[in-house]
Write a protein that holds these residues in place. Structure first.
Motif, PDB file in Angstrom:
ATOM      1  N   ARG A 147       0.817  -1.214   0.000  1.00  0.00           N
ATOM      2  CA  ARG A 147       0.000   0.000   0.000  1.00  0.00           C
ATOM      3  C   ARG A 147       0.853   1.267   0.000  1.00  0.00           C
ATOM      4  N   ASN A 148       2.148   1.112  -0.087  1.00  0.00           N
ATOM      5  CA  ASN A 148       3.043   2.258  -0.255  1.00  0.00           C
ATOM      6  C   ASN A 148       3.131   2.599  -1.737  1.00  0.00           C
ATOM      7  N   PHE A 190      -7.360   2.813  -5.422  1.00  0.00           N
ATOM      8  CA  PHE A 190      -7.599   1.545  -6.109  1.00  0.00           C
ATOM      9  C   PHE A 190      -6.520   0.512  -5.795  1.00  0.00           C
ATOM     10  N   MET A 191      -5.352   0.986  -5.408  1.00  0.00           N
ATOM     11  CA  MET A 191      -4.321   0.078  -4.909  1.00  0.00           C
ATOM     12  C   MET A 191      -4.787  -0.538  -3.583  1.00  0.00           C
ATOM     13  N   ASP A 192      -5.321   0.303  -2.693  1.00  0.00           N
ATOM     14  CA  ASP A 192      -5.856  -0.198  -1.421  1.00  0.00           C
ATOM     15  C   ASP A 192      -6.980  -1.205  -1.655  1.00  0.00           C
ATOM     16  N   THR A 193      -7.864  -0.858  -2.609  1.00  0.00           N
ATOM     17  CA  THR A 193      -8.994  -1.738  -2.922  1.00  0.00           C
ATOM     18  C   THR A 193      -8.514  -3.090  -3.424  1.00  0.00           C
ATOM     19  N   GLU A 194      -7.487  -3.063  -4.275  1.00  0.00           N
ATOM     20  CA  GLU A 194      -6.921  -4.312  -4.809  1.00  0.00           C
ATOM     21  C   GLU A 194      -6.315  -5.146  -3.697  1.00  0.00           C
ATOM     22  N   LEU A 244       5.410   0.733  -6.341  1.00  0.00           N
ATOM     23  CA  LEU A 244       4.722   0.243  -5.154  1.00  0.00           C
ATOM     24  C   LEU A 244       5.764  -0.246  -4.160  1.00  0.00           C
ATOM     25  N   GLY A 245       5.413  -0.193  -2.883  1.00  0.00           N
ATOM     26  CA  GLY A 245       6.389  -0.486  -1.840  1.00  0.00           C
ATOM     27  C   GLY A 245       7.063  -1.837  -1.952  1.00  0.00           C
ATOM     28  N   HIS A 246       6.347  -2.835  -2.460  1.00  0.00           N
ATOM     29  CA  HIS A 246       6.943  -4.178  -2.537  1.00  0.00           C
ATOM     30  C   HIS A 246       7.809  -4.367  -3.778  1.00  0.00           C
ATOM     31  N   GLY A 247       7.724  -3.419  -4.755  1.00  0.00           N
ATOM     32  CA  GLY A 247       8.631  -3.492  -5.898  1.00  0.00           C
ATOM     33  C   GLY A 247       8.001  -3.440  -7.263  1.00  0.00           C
ATOM     34  N   ASP A 248       6.679  -3.658  -7.394  1.00  0.00           N
ATOM     35  CA  ASP A 248       6.045  -3.466  -8.694  1.00  0.00           C
ATOM     36  C   ASP A 248       6.232  -2.012  -9.126  1.00  0.00           C
TER      37      ASP A 248
END
Length: 635
Positions: A147-148, A190-194, A244-248
């Motif tokens: 969510r980052n 929409f990132m949060d929603t996903e 995105l925080g995880h790398g995408d």
């Protein structure tokens, strides 16, 4: 451009596809990514002098350790300032523990900015406050890695009010009214929603290990779907990069391809920028291997290294910005170089007609420095005319040519000189409004002794004429002192008639000398009713949806030919007391399209906006002008 205007920003993105130790072994440094990011940003420095920023993300960092690093600067040399700040820490390690600079694992665990995903931004502020808070990249932070969000872009949205209303409807409360905030929060929503949807799905499937679910979410996030939902109602021109925080990561381009975006990918890295030559230079990549991100598509790099280009919005008719080609982008791009030369060549018939084909008594020059390439093309065109003239004189004579005549014909060549020279040091001295007019008159110096008094015509090429202020206050005064009988000011761009709303600082109708010329012609000819009629139509259209508005301002120009407007511009920009005859020549729209066939975004000149929001903006800009409001027509 003699009239300086601010314009769009620059983006630089790198994703390293190998461990840092790979680059240490192959290239001799684990800081391969940082070094390349610095090069990419410096090679796009033309795109932003108001500030810059860098952000990096480390992959697979254990909880409790920092994995996002960001630094921004508004220093005069912001890019250098940022990297001096970053590299200072590495210099200290090098001094005290040089062996650790070769330990990629230690560097990643202990030093900031040693991430595999890197994002840089160069800022040109089009409006509003210029503070460190306005510098990209922007962060949206959360304890969940997925969510980052970090974003940076070259964009401007015309419908910020509508986008804000949508955020309110979602229950959000943005901290300010700006397109950067709305874009960040829209993608973030929409990132949060996903994330929440995937979490609920995996829970329903019987997964109870939250740590395992977190990894599954990161592996299964549909970035294209997130971008599709986020951009559904965007109206504007944009190239937006995000991590995105995880790398995408992604780099997305608007459906009309208004703003530029290029990329290159191999098995070691993925790189994307606003300008192609930056990639070519920094990574030694051939021209043909650097690809353009398609309109309405996003370059997506998954955390696992998978690279794809996916559609997030239906592409419209491609309207890539022609101003990119004429002025803003660096001319070191091979395609742009050819196009700018062609712009110069295509002006030759108008120029030769203006000087009565008198090559012998004409001096050709340009107003530094961005017009230089078009000038080379113009000179080539004049040389071609001279060769044809010589051929006709020599081959189509019935009588024998004398030695004297032959020497005269063969000696004919365009007289090319550097006439106007910009005094950069003096430019930086201009600070106080009270002294500005006097100082502006001396911004340019000139080369004396090259013009035959009252005999020569002087042709000076500019790449565009927006306001005409510098021409009137400085350049024409200086050139007139040389004693030419005629000064022909040539613009390699057509007449700029309409405001931009996609990232370039040209948002007020009163700033355009072409508009000033058309209005003065209407008043002189007794047609002020047209001005009032346009105003009433613009006011009446205020409540209409953007897609139902049309550009009513076109009517201001319809009564006059391009030449009539150019002639009036010549009168407007001619300083009092000028002895030389002043003539102004503009590029035609047809020639612009001939020279730049893949960049047909010509709304500045034609008024044909590529998105519905453009018509709304131009009408609002006209209303602001009529009502004396000195403000831009979009938020």
């Amino acid at each position: 451009m003699s009239d300086q205007i601010k314009h769009e920003c620059g983006v630089a993105f790198i994703r390293l596809l190998k461990p840092l130790s790979y680059y240490q072994k192959k290239y001799g440094t684990a800081l391969f990514g940082l070094n390349k990011l610095y090069l990419l940003m410096e090679k796009q420095h033309n795109r932003g002098q108001d500030g810059a920023g860098v952000a990096t993300i480390k992959l697979d960092i254990e909880p409790g350790k920092r994995y996002i690093s960001r630094h921004r600067s508004m220093a005069q040399n912001a890019v250098a300032d940022i990297f001096e700040y970053i590299m200072k820490k590495f210099a200290e390690v090098e001094k005290e523990h040089p062996e650790k600079m070769k330990d990629a694992v230690w560097l990643k665990e202990n030093m900031s900015f040693t991430g595999e995903v890197l994002l840089g931004h160069l800022r040109y502020g089009t409006h509003g406050k210029n503070s460190i808070e306005n510098c990209h990249p922007f962060l949206r932070q959360n304890n969940w890695m997925t969510r980052n969000l970090v974003i940076a872009g070259n964009f401007n949205m015309t419908n910020v009010d509508e986008l804000l209303e949508q955020l309110y409807d979602l229950g959000q409360h943005p901290k300010e009214k700006a397109d950067t905030v709305t874009v960040l929060e829209k993608i973030g929503h929409f990132m949060d929603t996903e994330v929440q949807g995937l979490f609920d799905q995996f829970k329903r499937e019987g997964n109870d290990d939250n740590i395992a679910i977190t990894k599954m979410i990161a592996d299964n996030m549909d970035l294209a779907k997130i971008l599709k939902k986020s951009a559904k109602n965007w109206d504007g021109g944009y190239t937006i990069a995000g991590i995105l925080g995880h790398g995408d990561a992604f780099v997305m381009r608007d459906p009309a391809g208004i703003r530029p975006a290029y990329y290159y990918a191999n098995d070691e890295f993925v790189v994307a920028t606003s300008e192609r030559p930056a990639i070519q230079t920094a990574f030694n990549i051939p021209f043909e291997e650097v690809k353009e991100i398609k309109p309405g598509h996003a370059l997506i790099v998954k955390k696992n290294g998978h690279v794809s280009e996916e559609q997030f919005s239906e592409p419209t008719e491609k309207k890539a910005c022609s101003f990119e080609r004429i002025y803003f982008s660096r001319g070191s791009d091979a395609a742009i170089y050819r196009e700018r030369k062609q712009l110069g060549r295509l002006l030759c018939p108008q120029i030769l007609d203006a000087v009565d084909n008198d090559i012998k008594n004409t001096v050709f020059s340009y107003i530094p420095n961005t017009a230089e390439i078009a000038f080379y093309g113009m000179v080539e065109g004049v040389n071609k005319y001279v060769k044809n003239y010589q051929r006709e004189r020599l081959l189509n004579r019935e009588d024998k040519i004398t030695d004297e005549e032959l020497s005269e014909v063969l000696a004919l060549a365009p007289r090319v000189e550097k006439i106007a020279i910009k005094d950069v040091k003096l430019r930086t001295f201009i600070t106080q409004d009270a002294d500005r007019s006097e100082m502006v008159a001396h911004v340019y110096d000139t080369t004396y002794g090259l013009i035959k008094n009252s005999t020569d015509s002087l042709v000076v090429l500019d790449d565009s004429i927006v306001r005409g202020t510098t021409l009137k206050q400085s350049i024409l005064k200086i050139l007139d002192r040389l004693g030419p009988k005629k000064i022909v000011v040539v613009s390699s761009a057509p007449q700029i008639r309409y405001p931009d709303c996609y990232g370039i600082d040209m948002s007020r109708m009163g700033e355009f000398v072409a508009f000033e010329a058309a209005v003065s012609l209407l008043k002189e000819s007794g047609h002020e009713d047209i001005i009032l009629d346009v105003y009433q139509k613009c006011v009446a259209a205020k409540g209409l949806p953007a897609e139902k508005e049309q550009n009513f301002v076109k009517a201001i120009y319809e009564s006059f030919t391009d030449q009539e407007i150019s002639d009036r511009i010549a009168q407007i920009i001619t300083p009092k007391g000028t002895k030389a005859e002043i003539k102004v020549i503009y590029q035609t729209l047809d020639n612009l399209h001939t020279a730049c066939p893949d960049h047909l975004g010509d709304w500045y000149f034609s008024g044909d906006y590529p998105t519905p929001g453009g018509n709304k903006v131009v009408n609002r800009a006209f209303v602001n002008w009529m009502e004396g409001k000195n403000q831009r027509a979009y938020m």
